[in-house]
Design an enzyme around this catalytic site. Structure first.
Site, PDB file in Angstrom:
ATOM      1  N   ASN A   9       0.864  -1.181   0.000  1.00 15.50           N
ATOM      2  CA  ASN A   9       0.000   0.000   0.000  1.00 15.50           C
ATOM      3  C   ASN A   9       0.900   1.229   0.000  1.00 15.50           C
ATOM      4  OD1 ASN A   9      -1.840   2.030   0.482  1.00 15.50           O
ATOM      5  ND2 ASN A   9      -2.277   1.429   2.603  1.00 15.50           N
ATOM      6  N   LYS A  11       0.026   4.287  -0.291  1.00 13.91           N
ATOM      7  CA  LYS A  11      -0.623   5.482   0.280  1.00 13.91           C
ATOM      8  C   LYS A  11      -0.368   6.700  -0.634  1.00 13.91           C
ATOM      9  CE  LYS A  11       0.079   3.457   4.791  1.00 13.91           C
ATOM     10  NZ  LYS A  11       0.129   3.656   6.245  1.00 13.91           N
ATOM     11  N   HIS A  93      -9.428   1.134   5.287  1.00 16.54           N
ATOM     12  CA  HIS A  93      -8.127   1.312   5.952  1.00 16.54           C
ATOM     13  C   HIS A  93      -8.326   2.258   7.133  1.00 16.54           C
ATOM     14  CE1 HIS A  93      -3.990   2.565   6.653  1.00 16.54           C
ATOM     15  NE2 HIS A  93      -3.607   1.479   5.997  1.00 16.54           N
ATOM     16  N   GLU A  95      -6.692   4.683   8.096  1.00 17.20           N
ATOM     17  CA  GLU A  95      -6.510   6.114   7.768  1.00 17.20           C
ATOM     18  C   GLU A  95      -7.773   6.677   7.134  1.00 17.20           C
ATOM     19  OE1 GLU A  95      -2.817   5.617   5.623  1.00 17.20           O
ATOM     20  OE2 GLU A  95      -1.840   5.124   7.508  1.00 17.20           O
ATOM     21  N   GLU A 165      -5.101  -4.849  11.054  1.00 16.70           N
ATOM     22  CA  GLU A 165      -4.055  -3.833  11.170  1.00 16.70           C
ATOM     23  C   GLU A 165      -4.253  -3.048  12.464  1.00 16.70           C
ATOM     24  OE1 GLU A 165      -2.289  -2.827   7.082  1.00 16.70           O
ATOM     25  OE2 GLU A 165      -3.963  -1.482   7.425  1.00 16.70           O
ATOM     26  N   GLY A 171       2.822   2.184  10.654  1.00 13.36           N
ATOM     27  CA  GLY A 171       3.755   3.285  10.418  1.00 13.36           C
ATOM     28  C   GLY A 171       4.549   3.703  11.644  1.00 13.36           C
TER      29      GLY A 171
HETATM   30  C1  PEP Z   1      -0.681   0.145   6.271  1.00 10.10           C
HETATM   31  O1  PEP Z   1      -0.854   1.349   6.309  1.00 10.10           O
HETATM   32  O2  PEP Z   1      -1.511  -0.589   5.732  1.00 10.10           O
HETATM   33  C2  PEP Z   1       0.519  -0.374   6.899  1.00 10.10           C
HETATM   34  C3  PEP Z   1       0.504  -1.612   7.298  1.00 10.10           C
HETATM   35  O3  PEP Z   1       1.579   0.503   7.027  1.00 10.10           O
HETATM   36  P1  PEP Z   1       3.045   0.150   7.639  1.00 10.10           P
HETATM   37  O4  PEP Z   1       3.483  -1.150   7.012  1.00 10.10           O
HETATM   38  O5  PEP Z   1       3.884   1.311   7.220  1.00 10.10           O
HETATM   39  O6  PEP Z   1       2.872   0.027   9.101  1.00 10.10           O
END
Ligand code: PEP
Length: 248
Positions: A9, A11, A93, A95, A165, A171
């Site tokens: 992803n 983003k 997601h 976010e 997640e 992140g």
């Molecule tokens: C995500 O945003 O789906 C994610 C898993 O990000 P990261 O791997 O950077 O934690």
């Protein structure tokens, strides 16, 4: 029986040069059982899809509109994504939920539209740190999962992918321990089987949250972890390839 999937992803990151680097990497990659996909910003979808067409890698959207068409400035529909080459789409997601205020009811509408358009939705669920520390992570994720899949026929749910997640791991560089991740995945699988009329054993469950080359193998070795949704590490070809390798 279940698909192993590694999804990147990007983003709000990545230029055409990153698309080209991944296209080159995919050409020299032996196709194997793991399904690999990249979810770039929508403007790069066609470029990436065309470049990856001669490889086994696929592309997916990061989000879709909750309506099929109409006066929704700035939105991109499921059918547009599909026409641009997407086969998957991330839905819900954290976010999108946290920054853009997407409710689980809206997520469920997006899941329905994705399935109607033959896009495989990757439905994201996960608790924040306060919820984890309060000991209510499993209850929270269960409710979020049920609400995000509400009203969808069980025969259609067979084609859904779920990504767990934990927000506190996205992140941040902090990864859920293998025990925490495995326990939540087992819980999600049992919720799918017991509370929704779908065989949880058939659904691919991805873990997301600071997956990197150094932790991917251990996470992916867990019984109920069928793949990874990768943010930051998917912006680096070597790191992403190492995670794909770890998936086997
Ligand atoms: C995500 O945003 O789906 C994610 C898993 O990000 P990261 O791997 O950077 O934690």
């Amino acid at each position: 029986m279940r698909k192993t999937i590694v999804a990147g992803n990007w983003k709000l990151n990545g230029e055409s040069s990153l698309c080209n680097a991944f296209v080159d990497a995919a050409q020299s990659f032996d196709s194997r059982a793991t399904e690999v996909l990249i979810c770039p910003p929508a403007v790069w979808m066609m470029l990436l899809a065309e470049g990856l067409a001669s490889s086994s890698w696929q592309v997916g959207g990061q989000n879709i509109a909750s309506d099929k068409s109409g006066a929704f400035t700035g939105e991109i529909s499921a059918s547009m994504l599909q026409a641009a080459g997407a086969t998957y789409c991330i839905v819900g997601h954290s976010e999108r939920r946290e920054i853009f205020g997407e409710s689980s009811a809206v997520v469920a509408q997006k899941v329905r539209i994705a399935i109607e358009q033959n896009l495989t939705p990757i439905v994201c669920v996960g608790e924040n740190l306060a919820c984890r520390e309060a000991g209510s992570a499993e209850a929270f994720v269960e409710t979020q999962l049920l609400e995000s899949l509400k009203g969808i026929d069980s025969d259609k749910l067979r084609n859904v992918v779920i990504a767990y997640e934990p927000i506190w791991a996205i992140g941040t560089g902090v990864t859920a321990s293998t025990e925490q991740a495995q326990a939540m995945h087992a819980h999600i699988r049992s919720v799918l089987s017991q509370s929704i009329d779908v065989d949880g054993e058939l659904i691919s469950l991805l873990y997301g949250g600071s997956v990197k080359p150094s932790n991917a193998k251990e996470l992916l070795a867990q019984n109920d972890i069928d793949g990874a949704l990768v943010g930051g590490a998917s912006l680096n070809v070597e790191d992403f390839l190492a995670i794909v390798e770890a998936a086997g």
